[in-house]
Motif scaffolding. Structure first.
Motif, PDB file in Angstrom:
ATOM      1  N   LEU A   1      25.793  54.522  37.154  1.00 33.14           N
ATOM      2  CA  LEU A   1      26.633  53.728  38.071  1.00 33.14           C
ATOM      3  C   LEU A   1      28.125  53.961  37.847  1.00 33.14           C
ATOM      4  O   LEU A   1      28.889  53.945  38.813  1.00 33.14           O
ATOM      5  N   TYR A   2      28.526  54.141  36.568  1.00 35.23           N
ATOM      6  CA  TYR A   2      29.969  54.086  36.289  1.00 35.23           C
ATOM      7  C   TYR A   2      30.513  55.298  35.536  1.00 35.23           C
ATOM      8  O   TYR A   2      31.629  55.241  35.020  1.00 35.23           O
ATOM      9  N   ASN A   3      29.740  56.399  35.489  1.00 32.82           N
ATOM     10  CA  ASN A   3      30.264  57.630  34.885  1.00 32.82           C
ATOM     11  C   ASN A   3      31.595  57.967  35.573  1.00 32.82           C
ATOM     12  O   ASN A   3      31.677  57.953  36.802  1.00 32.82           O
TER      13      ASN A   3
ATOM     14  N   TYR B   1      27.807  56.262  40.558  1.00 36.90           N
ATOM     15  CA  TYR B   1      27.514  55.792  41.914  1.00 36.90           C
ATOM     16  C   TYR B   1      28.657  54.966  42.506  1.00 36.90           C
ATOM     17  O   TYR B   1      29.100  55.193  43.630  1.00 36.90           O
ATOM     18  N   TYR B   2      29.157  53.996  41.715  1.00 40.11           N
ATOM     19  CA  TYR B   2      30.235  53.135  42.227  1.00 40.11           C
ATOM     20  C   TYR B   2      31.606  53.797  42.116  1.00 40.11           C
ATOM     21  O   TYR B   2      32.578  53.295  42.638  1.00 40.11           O
ATOM     22  N   ILE B   3      31.689  54.904  41.391  1.00 41.97           N
ATOM     23  CA  ILE B   3      32.990  55.521  41.133  1.00 41.97           C
ATOM     24  C   ILE B   3      33.350  56.518  42.221  1.00 41.97           C
ATOM     25  O   ILE B   3      34.507  56.797  42.476  1.00 41.97           O
TER      26      ILE B   3
ATOM     27  N   ILE C   1      23.600  46.342  51.949  1.00 43.12           N
ATOM     28  CA  ILE C   1      24.615  45.497  52.574  1.00 43.12           C
ATOM     29  C   ILE C   1      24.631  44.157  51.836  1.00 43.12           C
ATOM     30  O   ILE C   1      23.588  43.603  51.525  1.00 43.12           O
ATOM     31  N   THR C   2      25.826  43.704  51.513  1.00 44.77           N
ATOM     32  CA  THR C   2      25.937  42.439  50.775  1.00 44.77           C
ATOM     33  C   THR C   2      26.322  41.322  51.749  1.00 44.77           C
ATOM     34  O   THR C   2      26.806  41.591  52.852  1.00 44.77           O
ATOM     35  N   SER C   3      26.159  40.060  51.299  1.00 46.51           N
ATOM     36  CA  SER C   3      26.370  38.915  52.196  1.00 46.51           C
ATOM     37  C   SER C   3      27.716  38.936  52.937  1.00 46.51           C
ATOM     38  O   SER C   3      27.747  38.697  54.141  1.00 46.51           O
TER      39      SER C   3
ATOM     40  N   LEU D   1      35.622  38.926  40.891  1.00 42.98           N
ATOM     41  CA  LEU D   1      35.132  39.923  39.929  1.00 42.98           C
ATOM     42  C   LEU D   1      34.198  40.879  40.672  1.00 42.98           C
ATOM     43  O   LEU D   1      33.218  40.433  41.265  1.00 42.98           O
ATOM     44  N   GLY D   2      34.520  42.154  40.676  1.00 39.21           N
ATOM     45  CA  GLY D   2      33.667  43.138  41.361  1.00 39.21           C
ATOM     46  C   GLY D   2      33.686  42.915  42.858  1.00 39.21           C
ATOM     47  O   GLY D   2      32.752  42.372  43.433  1.00 39.21           O
ATOM     48  N   ALA D   3      34.791  43.339  43.494  1.00 37.47           N
ATOM     49  CA  ALA D   3      35.023  42.937  44.899  1.00 37.47           C
ATOM     50  C   ALA D   3      34.474  43.918  45.931  1.00 37.47           C
ATOM     51  O   ALA D   3      34.682  43.709  47.132  1.00 37.47           O
ATOM     52  N   GLY D   4      33.812  44.980  45.510  1.00 39.05           N
ATOM     53  CA  GLY D   4      33.213  45.929  46.469  1.00 39.05           C
ATOM     54  C   GLY D   4      34.264  46.462  47.433  1.00 39.05           C
ATOM     55  O   GLY D   4      35.301  46.982  47.018  1.00 39.05           O
ATOM     56  N   ASN D   5      34.010  46.316  48.742  1.00 37.92           N
ATOM     57  CA  ASN D   5      34.985  46.813  49.721  1.00 37.92           C
ATOM     58  C   ASN D   5      36.054  45.765  50.071  1.00 37.92           C
ATOM     59  O   ASN D   5      36.826  45.954  51.001  1.00 37.92           O
TER      60      ASN D   5
ATOM     61  N   ILE E   1      39.403  41.794  39.922  1.00 32.91           N
ATOM     62  CA  ILE E   1      39.097  42.583  38.719  1.00 32.91           C
ATOM     63  C   ILE E   1      37.951  43.510  39.115  1.00 32.91           C
ATOM     64  O   ILE E   1      36.853  43.039  39.436  1.00 32.91           O
ATOM     65  N   GLU E   2      38.241  44.782  39.186  1.00 36.30           N
ATOM     66  CA  GLU E   2      37.260  45.743  39.717  1.00 36.30           C
ATOM     67  C   GLU E   2      37.175  46.947  38.785  1.00 36.30           C
ATOM     68  O   GLU E   2      38.189  47.465  38.333  1.00 36.30           O
ATOM     69  N   LYS E   3      35.965  47.387  38.530  1.00 35.90           N
ATOM     70  CA  LYS E   3      35.763  48.503  37.591  1.00 35.90           C
ATOM     71  C   LYS E   3      35.994  49.876  38.249  1.00 35.90           C
ATOM     72  O   LYS E   3      36.455  50.802  37.594  1.00 35.90           O
ATOM     73  N   SER E   4      35.638  49.985  39.529  1.00 37.52           N
ATOM     74  CA  SER E   4      35.660  51.299  40.176  1.00 37.52           C
ATOM     75  C   SER E   4      37.027  51.608  40.804  1.00 37.52           C
ATOM     76  O   SER E   4      37.482  50.915  41.713  1.00 37.52           O
TER      77      SER E   4
ATOM     78  N   ALA F   1      31.967  35.626  41.703  1.00 37.52           N
ATOM     79  CA  ALA F   1      31.218  36.843  41.390  1.00 37.52           C
ATOM     80  C   ALA F   1      30.010  36.931  42.323  1.00 37.52           C
ATOM     81  O   ALA F   1      28.985  36.299  42.074  1.00 37.52           O
ATOM     82  N   ASN F   2      30.170  37.663  43.410  1.00 41.91           N
ATOM     83  CA  ASN F   2      29.037  37.857  44.312  1.00 41.91           C
ATOM     84  C   ASN F   2      28.398  39.215  44.022  1.00 41.91           C
ATOM     85  O   ASN F   2      29.052  40.256  44.138  1.00 41.91           O
ATOM     86  N   GLU F   3      27.140  39.199  43.663  1.00 42.80           N
ATOM     87  CA  GLU F   3      26.394  40.424  43.338  1.00 42.80           C
ATOM     88  C   GLU F   3      27.123  41.287  42.301  1.00 42.80           C
ATOM     89  O   GLU F   3      27.184  42.496  42.446  1.00 42.80           O
ATOM     90  N   LEU F   4      27.708  40.652  41.307  1.00 36.95           N
ATOM     91  CA  LEU F   4      28.314  41.410  40.208  1.00 36.95           C
ATOM     92  C   LEU F   4      27.305  41.593  39.076  1.00 36.95           C
ATOM     93  O   LEU F   4      27.051  42.709  38.617  1.00 36.95           O
TER      94      LEU F   4
HETATM   95  C1  LIG Z   1      26.893  45.171  44.102  1.00 33.56           C
HETATM   96  S1  LIG Z   1      28.612  45.364  44.166  1.00 33.56           S
HETATM   97  C2  LIG Z   1      29.099  43.828  44.924  1.00 33.56           C
HETATM   98  C3  LIG Z   1      30.426  43.928  45.639  1.00 33.56           C
HETATM   99  C4  LIG Z   1      30.947  42.676  46.356  1.00 33.56           C
HETATM  100  N1  LIG Z   1      31.063  41.551  45.464  1.00 33.56           N
HETATM  101  C5  LIG Z   1      30.084  42.311  47.535  1.00 33.56           C
HETATM  102  O1  LIG Z   1      29.409  41.310  47.497  1.00 33.56           O
HETATM  103  O2  LIG Z   1      30.094  43.058  48.514  1.00 33.56           O
HETATM  104  C6  LIG Z   1      29.140  45.230  42.498  1.00 33.56           C
HETATM  105  C7  LIG Z   1      30.646  45.383  42.312  1.00 33.56           C
HETATM  106  O3  LIG Z   1      30.998  45.065  40.964  1.00 33.56           O
HETATM  107  C8  LIG Z   1      31.859  46.101  40.450  1.00 33.56           C
HETATM  108  N2  LIG Z   1      31.750  46.066  38.983  1.00 33.56           N
HETATM  109  C9  LIG Z   1      30.738  46.478  38.197  1.00 33.56           C
HETATM  110  N3  LIG Z   1      30.985  46.215  36.896  1.00 33.56           N
HETATM  111  C10 LIG Z   1      32.158  45.564  36.853  1.00 33.56           C
HETATM  112  C11 LIG Z   1      32.941  44.997  35.810  1.00 33.56           C
HETATM  113  N4  LIG Z   1      32.542  45.042  34.536  1.00 33.56           N
HETATM  114  N5  LIG Z   1      34.105  44.394  36.138  1.00 33.56           N
HETATM  115  C12 LIG Z   1      34.521  44.344  37.430  1.00 33.56           C
HETATM  116  N6  LIG Z   1      33.823  44.878  38.468  1.00 33.56           N
HETATM  117  C13 LIG Z   1      32.666  45.478  38.183  1.00 33.56           C
HETATM  118  C14 LIG Z   1      31.344  47.335  41.161  1.00 33.56           C
HETATM  119  O4  LIG Z   1      32.215  48.420  41.086  1.00 33.56           O
HETATM  120  C15 LIG Z   1      31.198  46.758  42.584  1.00 33.56           C
HETATM  121  O5  LIG Z   1      32.439  46.631  43.225  1.00 33.56           O
END
Ligand SMILES: C[S@@+](CC[C@H](N)C(=O)[O-])C[C@H]1O[C@@H](n2cnc3c(N)ncnc32)[C@H](O)[C@@H]1O
Length: 348
Positions: free
Chosen positions: A19-21, A26-28, A40-42, A75-79, A102-105, A139-142
């Protein structure tokens, strides 16, 4: 990943790499959200979802009688869709707040920055960088996307599920004997009682520990929305999704979304271990209905064409119907101490 066909790595390390290489993860390197992505997320199903989260944040703010500015930290804001909608609602209502992601990718940060360039959002590298006092963490789907360790019990011995690679570069599962009490001692958590299978994400544990340091007053909280099992008994829930279909975990390295279904009983234990309080757990259906999503759908469909109306109700169904996300997804509300605020949760 090159495992040199002699090395064996724990499953969470494999998942982290897939996922994070930093080059191929994948997310990078991709934007997996929406019709042309893998899932697709909510927030991307309907703006009604983010509207309900915005109403929840505003109600929390009102309940806390906050004079000072609140910070919304995703946390982990996707798009970036959810925070974009929340900011729009706060703006419309003239409510001032600070917004952080706060986003990892790095790839997704670029997409988020493009969408949110004129909204004063700030990006932080980690929860440790949070310096504001009144924080709503969203944190939605984080948590389902954080690497998870798996352990299986056989003949009274515990084994960690690992991954190996053959000389042709094909991955497969293997297992290594593990003294489970070592990890239980390290994290001061009982994982193995009444279990034959364990899924434990050390990354989730560490993230919650960091968040707990920033939820140190009664005006801060964490709202988790995720796939969630509530039964104590854990099962193997890891899955890979490619182009909206389930596939074998090893079929499309770096190209499929590997995730798992966090166990909310264990998540609760982890949260309590970190001196936080779980105020409530609802299903996504209960939570969104208590916030008034059905009324919102009615309002949106007034004067709408037949097709637009059908579209609104189709999307509502995906969010709240038991066959879709309504039951499978859970919402958890976390504070420092027990809170009198319980919108979306049945705390009777
Ligand atoms: C399944 S997606 C969900 C995205 C968004 N919240 C949504 O509902 O559409 C997971 C998200 O978390 C990010 N992520 C994963 N590990 C993380 C971390 N340790 N800190 C911050 N973001 C992270 C991913 O890059 C991605 O943006």
């Amino acid at each position: 990943m090159k495992l040199n066909h002699k090395n064996i790595i724990p499953f969470d390390k494999f998942m982290a790499d897939m996922l994070y290489n930093t080059k191929k993860g994948y997310y990078i390197k991709s934007n997996p959200f929406g019709k042309n992505g893998d899932f697709i997320t909510s927030p991307n199903i309907s703006i009604m979802f983010s509207e309900m989260i915005a109403i929840w944040c505003l109600s929390f703010l009102k309940n806390q009688n906050l004079q000072k500015k609140i910070s919304i930290i995703e946390l982990g804001a996707g798009n970036g869709e959810m925070i974009f909608q929340i900011i729009s609602i706060f703006k419309k209502l003239g409510i001032k707040a600070k917004f952080f992601i706060i986003e990892k990718s790095n790839h997704l940060i670029k997409i988020q920055k493009k969408k949110l360039s004129s909204y004063g959002v700030k990006w932080l590298k980690s929860v440790s960088e949070v310096i504001t006092k009144n924080n709503i963490f969203l944190a939605n789907e984080l948590f389902d996307a954080l690497p998870v360790k798996q352990f299986i019990k056989k003949d009274n011995f515990w084994f960690e599920i690992c991954v190996k690679e053959d000389i042709n570069g094909k991955f497969s599962f293997t297992k290594i004997k593990k003294n489970i009490s070592e990890i239980e001692k390290k994290f001061k958590i009982n994982l193995s009682k009444n279990q034959n299978f364990i899924e434990f994400s050390t990354e989730s544990y560490n993230l919650i520990s960091k968040i707990s340091k920033k939820i140190n007053n009664s005006n801060s909280c964490l709202l988790i929305i995720d796939y969630g099992a509530t039964k104590e008994k854990m099962v193997n829930s890891v899955q890979a999704i490619y182009n909206h279909n389930h596939i074998n975990i090893f079929d499309k390295p770096y190209l499929s979304d590997i995730s798992y279904c966090p166990n909310f009983s264990l998540l609760k234990k982890i949260i309590e271990n970190n001196n936080l309080f779980v105020n409530g757990i609802s299903t996504q259906k209960e939570f969104l209905e208590r916030l008034g999503i059905k009324t919102r759908a009615e309002i949106l469909s007034q004067n709408a064409s037949f097709t637009a109306k059908a579209n609104i109700y189709y999307r509502l169904k995906r969010l709240i119907d038991d066959k879709y996300m309504g039951h499978l997804f859970k919402v958890m509300f976390v504070t420092k101490n027990k809170s009198s605020f319980n919108l979306g949760f049945n705390n009777d």
